[in-house]
Write a protein that holds these residues in place. Structure first.
Motif, PDB file in Angstrom:
ATOM      1  N   SER A 108       0.798  -1.218   0.000  1.00 51.92           N
ATOM      2  CA  SER A 108       0.000   0.000   0.000  1.00 51.92           C
ATOM      3  C   SER A 108       0.832   1.270   0.000  1.00 51.92           C
ATOM      4  CB  SER A 108      -0.916   0.015   1.218  1.00 51.92           C
ATOM      5  OG  SER A 108      -0.127   0.154   2.378  1.00 51.92           O
ATOM      6  N   GLY A 109       2.072   1.154   0.457  1.00 56.27           N
ATOM      7  CA  GLY A 109       2.892   2.336   0.582  1.00 56.27           C
ATOM      8  C   GLY A 109       2.603   3.084   1.875  1.00 56.27           C
ATOM      9  N   ALA A 110       1.628   2.601   2.617  1.00 56.79           N
ATOM     10  CA  ALA A 110       1.267   3.254   3.870  1.00 56.79           C
ATOM     11  C   ALA A 110       2.088   2.688   5.025  1.00 56.79           C
ATOM     12  CB  ALA A 110      -0.209   3.052   4.162  1.00 56.79           C
ATOM     13  N   LYS A 111       2.273   3.496   6.021  1.00 56.46           N
ATOM     14  CA  LYS A 111       2.999   3.026   7.191  1.00 56.46           C
ATOM     15  C   LYS A 111       2.026   2.310   8.117  1.00 56.46           C
ATOM     16  CE  LYS A 111       6.622   4.658  10.291  1.00 56.46           C
ATOM     17  NZ  LYS A 111       7.418   3.468  10.042  1.00 56.46           N
ATOM     18  N   THR A 112       2.412   1.109   8.545  1.00 59.84           N
ATOM     19  CA  THR A 112       1.512   0.320   9.379  1.00 59.84           C
ATOM     20  C   THR A 112       2.111   0.108  10.759  1.00 59.84           C
ATOM     21  OG1 THR A 112       2.523  -1.676   8.499  1.00 59.84           O
ATOM     22  CG2 THR A 112       0.503  -0.940   7.438  1.00 59.84           C
ATOM     23  N   PRO A 113       1.249  -0.056  11.738  1.00 59.78           N
ATOM     24  CA  PRO A 113       1.737  -0.385  13.082  1.00 59.78           C
ATOM     25  C   PRO A 113       2.458  -1.727  13.045  1.00 59.78           C
ATOM     26  CG  PRO A 113      -0.617   0.127  13.098  1.00 59.78           C
ATOM     27  CD  PRO A 113      -0.203   0.010  11.672  1.00 59.78           C
ATOM     28  N   SER A 114       3.478  -1.868  13.846  1.00 61.03           N
ATOM     29  CA  SER A 114       4.257  -3.099  13.833  1.00 61.03           C
ATOM     30  C   SER A 114       3.436  -4.298  14.310  1.00 61.03           C
ATOM     31  CB  SER A 114       5.494  -2.950  14.710  1.00 61.03           C
ATOM     32  OG  SER A 114       5.110  -2.550  16.004  1.00 61.03           O
ATOM     33  N   SER A 115       2.300  -3.996  14.963  1.00 60.56           N
ATOM     34  CA  SER A 115       1.456  -5.079  15.462  1.00 60.56           C
ATOM     35  C   SER A 115       0.673  -5.745  14.336  1.00 60.56           C
ATOM     36  CB  SER A 115       0.481  -4.544  16.513  1.00 60.56           C
ATOM     37  OG  SER A 115      -0.334  -3.549  15.946  1.00 60.56           O
ATOM     38  N   PHE A 116       0.560  -5.052  13.209  1.00 61.02           N
ATOM     39  CA  PHE A 116      -0.218  -5.615  12.115  1.00 61.02           C
ATOM     40  C   PHE A 116       0.483  -6.831  11.535  1.00 61.02           C
ATOM     41  CE2 PHE A 116      -2.073  -5.701   7.806  1.00 61.02           C
ATOM     42  CZ  PHE A 116      -3.419  -5.647   8.156  1.00 61.02           C
ATOM     43  N   LYS A 117      -0.287  -7.889  11.333  1.00 59.61           N
ATOM     44  CA  LYS A 117       0.328  -9.144  10.927  1.00 59.61           C
ATOM     45  C   LYS A 117       0.898  -9.096   9.516  1.00 59.61           C
ATOM     46  CE  LYS A 117      -3.379 -12.192   9.511  1.00 59.61           C
ATOM     47  NZ  LYS A 117      -2.580 -12.836   8.543  1.00 59.61           N
ATOM     48  N   THR A 118       1.881  -9.948   9.301  1.00 55.34           N
ATOM     49  CA  THR A 118       2.470 -10.033   7.976  1.00 55.34           C
ATOM     50  C   THR A 118       1.640 -10.987   7.123  1.00 55.34           C
ATOM     51  OG1 THR A 118       3.908 -11.767   8.803  1.00 55.34           O
ATOM     52  CG2 THR A 118       4.831  -9.559   8.687  1.00 55.34           C
ATOM     53  N   ILE A 119       1.810 -10.886   5.833  1.00 57.83           N
ATOM     54  CA  ILE A 119       1.027 -11.723   4.934  1.00 57.83           C
ATOM     55  C   ILE A 119       1.941 -12.532   4.017  1.00 57.83           C
ATOM     56  CG2 ILE A 119      -1.061 -10.317   4.911  1.00 57.83           C
ATOM     57  CD1 ILE A 119      -0.006  -9.057   2.333  1.00 57.83           C
ATOM     58  N   ASN A 120       1.456 -13.712   3.672  1.00 61.49           N
ATOM     59  CA  ASN A 120       2.215 -14.562   2.761  1.00 61.49           C
ATOM     60  C   ASN A 120       1.826 -14.248   1.319  1.00 61.49           C
ATOM     61  OD1 ASN A 120       3.701 -16.309   4.601  1.00 61.49           O
ATOM     62  ND2 ASN A 120       1.678 -16.975   5.238  1.00 61.49           N
ATOM     63  N   THR A 121       2.839 -14.148   0.480  1.00 59.73           N
ATOM     64  CA  THR A 121       2.573 -13.887  -0.927  1.00 59.73           C
ATOM     65  C   THR A 121       3.366 -14.861  -1.800  1.00 59.73           C
ATOM     66  OG1 THR A 121       4.362 -12.277  -1.005  1.00 59.73           O
ATOM     67  CG2 THR A 121       2.162 -11.417  -0.589  1.00 59.73           C
ATOM     68  N   THR A 122       2.886 -15.057  -3.006  1.00 58.10           N
ATOM     69  CA  THR A 122       3.610 -15.860  -3.977  1.00 58.10           C
ATOM     70  C   THR A 122       3.832 -15.006  -5.216  1.00 58.10           C
ATOM     71  OG1 THR A 122       2.585 -17.881  -3.187  1.00 58.10           O
ATOM     72  CG2 THR A 122       3.583 -17.959  -5.366  1.00 58.10           C
ATOM     73  N   GLN A 123       5.055 -15.016  -5.704  1.00 60.88           N
ATOM     74  CA  GLN A 123       5.365 -14.222  -6.882  1.00 60.88           C
ATOM     75  C   GLN A 123       5.511 -15.109  -8.114  1.00 60.88           C
ATOM     76  OE1 GLN A 123       8.846 -11.739  -6.565  1.00 60.88           O
ATOM     77  NE2 GLN A 123       8.489 -10.780  -8.544  1.00 60.88           N
ATOM     78  N   TYR A 124       4.889 -14.676  -9.191  1.00 57.62           N
ATOM     79  CA  TYR A 124       5.021 -15.371 -10.466  1.00 57.62           C
ATOM     80  C   TYR A 124       5.811 -14.475 -11.403  1.00 57.62           C
ATOM     81  CZ  TYR A 124       1.365 -18.449  -8.714  1.00 57.62           C
ATOM     82  OH  TYR A 124       0.651 -19.337  -7.963  1.00 57.62           O
ATOM     83  N   CYS A 125       6.808 -15.042 -12.059  1.00 55.55           N
ATOM     84  CA  CYS A 125       7.649 -14.257 -12.950  1.00 55.55           C
ATOM     85  C   CYS A 125       7.774 -14.958 -14.297  1.00 55.55           C
ATOM     86  CB  CYS A 125       9.023 -14.070 -12.315  1.00 55.55           C
ATOM     87  SG  CYS A 125      10.145 -13.087 -13.313  1.00 55.55           S
ATOM     88  N   CYS A 126       7.566 -14.222 -15.360  1.00 59.08           N
ATOM     89  CA  CYS A 126       7.693 -14.795 -16.697  1.00 59.08           C
ATOM     90  C   CYS A 126       9.167 -14.947 -17.053  1.00 59.08           C
ATOM     91  CB  CYS A 126       7.003 -13.898 -17.717  1.00 59.08           C
ATOM     92  SG  CYS A 126       7.225 -14.463 -19.412  1.00 59.08           S
ATOM     93  N   ALA A 127       9.551 -16.149 -17.461  1.00 63.11           N
ATOM     94  CA  ALA A 127      10.944 -16.409 -17.791  1.00 63.11           C
ATOM     95  C   ALA A 127      11.298 -15.873 -19.176  1.00 63.11           C
ATOM     96  CB  ALA A 127      11.227 -17.906 -17.721  1.00 63.11           C
ATOM     97  N   ASN A 128      10.293 -15.445 -19.920  1.00 63.25           N
ATOM     98  CA  ASN A 128      10.539 -14.944 -21.271  1.00 63.25           C
ATOM     99  C   ASN A 128      10.685 -13.417 -21.317  1.00 63.25           C
ATOM    100  OD1 ASN A 128      10.755 -15.314 -24.185  1.00 63.25           O
ATOM    101  ND2 ASN A 128       8.754 -14.323 -24.251  1.00 63.25           N
ATOM    102  N   CYS A 129       9.717 -12.698 -20.728  1.00 65.82           N
ATOM    103  CA  CYS A 129       9.750 -11.232 -20.819  1.00 65.82           C
ATOM    104  C   CYS A 129      10.032 -10.550 -19.488  1.00 65.82           C
ATOM    105  CB  CYS A 129       8.443 -10.705 -21.412  1.00 65.82           C
ATOM    106  SG  CYS A 129       7.034 -10.788 -20.276  1.00 65.82           S
ATOM    107  N   GLY A 130       9.979 -11.316 -18.393  1.00 69.49           N
ATOM    108  CA  GLY A 130      10.312 -10.734 -17.099  1.00 69.49           C
ATOM    109  C   GLY A 130       9.134 -10.134 -16.355  1.00 69.49           C
ATOM    110  N   TYR A 131       7.957 -10.185 -16.954  1.00 70.93           N
ATOM    111  CA  TYR A 131       6.770  -9.674 -16.263  1.00 70.93           C
ATOM    112  C   TYR A 131       6.535 -10.474 -14.991  1.00 70.93           C
ATOM    113  CZ  TYR A 131       1.891  -8.614 -15.268  1.00 70.93           C
ATOM    114  OH  TYR A 131       0.731  -8.258 -14.658  1.00 70.93           O
ATOM    115  N   SER A 132       6.177  -9.790 -13.900  1.00 71.30           N
ATOM    116  CA  SER A 132       5.946 -10.515 -12.668  1.00 71.30           C
ATOM    117  C   SER A 132       4.707 -10.013 -11.935  1.00 71.30           C
ATOM    118  CB  SER A 132       7.166 -10.440 -11.750  1.00 71.30           C
ATOM    119  OG  SER A 132       7.387  -9.112 -11.343  1.00 71.30           O
ATOM    120  N   GLU A 133       4.109 -10.910 -11.200  1.00 70.39           N
ATOM    121  CA  GLU A 133       2.926 -10.614 -10.411  1.00 70.39           C
ATOM    122  C   GLU A 133       3.132 -11.144  -9.006  1.00 70.39           C
ATOM    123  OE1 GLU A 133      -0.793 -11.011 -13.575  1.00 70.39           O
ATOM    124  OE2 GLU A 133      -0.396 -12.568 -12.125  1.00 70.39           O
TER     125      GLU A 133
END
Ligand SMILES: [Zn+2]
Length: 71
Positions: free
Chosen positions: A28-53
């Motif tokens: 979000s770019g916002a500053k969050t309290p340190s108490s706020f839980k972290t979240i798990n993410t998975t990144q997908y990256c294209c091996a051809n053009c480098g696009y990633s999500e």
């Protein structure tokens, strides 16, 4: 991208990068309290053009983010 198919160049050579834990402030770019839980993410990256999500793994985390940062 989750179907291992790049939406940009239509390559099927998509890399699934290990989740890692990311602070919601990174999303979000916002500053969050340190108490706020972290979240798990998975990144997908294209091996051809480098696009990633980055996807949030847990729907519960999405609800928490919506509550915290939604309009
Ligand atoms: Zn691509």
């Amino acid at each position: 991208m989750k179907n291992m198919h790049c939406p940009k160049c239509h390559s099927t050579e998509v890399i699934r990068l290990p989740g890692g834990i990311q602070s919601p402030s990174t999303l979000s770019g916002a500053k969050t309290p340190s108490s706020f839980k972290t979240i798990n993410t998975t990144q997908y990256c294209c091996a051809n053009c480098g696009y990633s999500e980055v996807w949030v793994d847990n729907p519960e985390d999405l609800k928490a983010l919506l509550k915290k940062f939604g309009f």
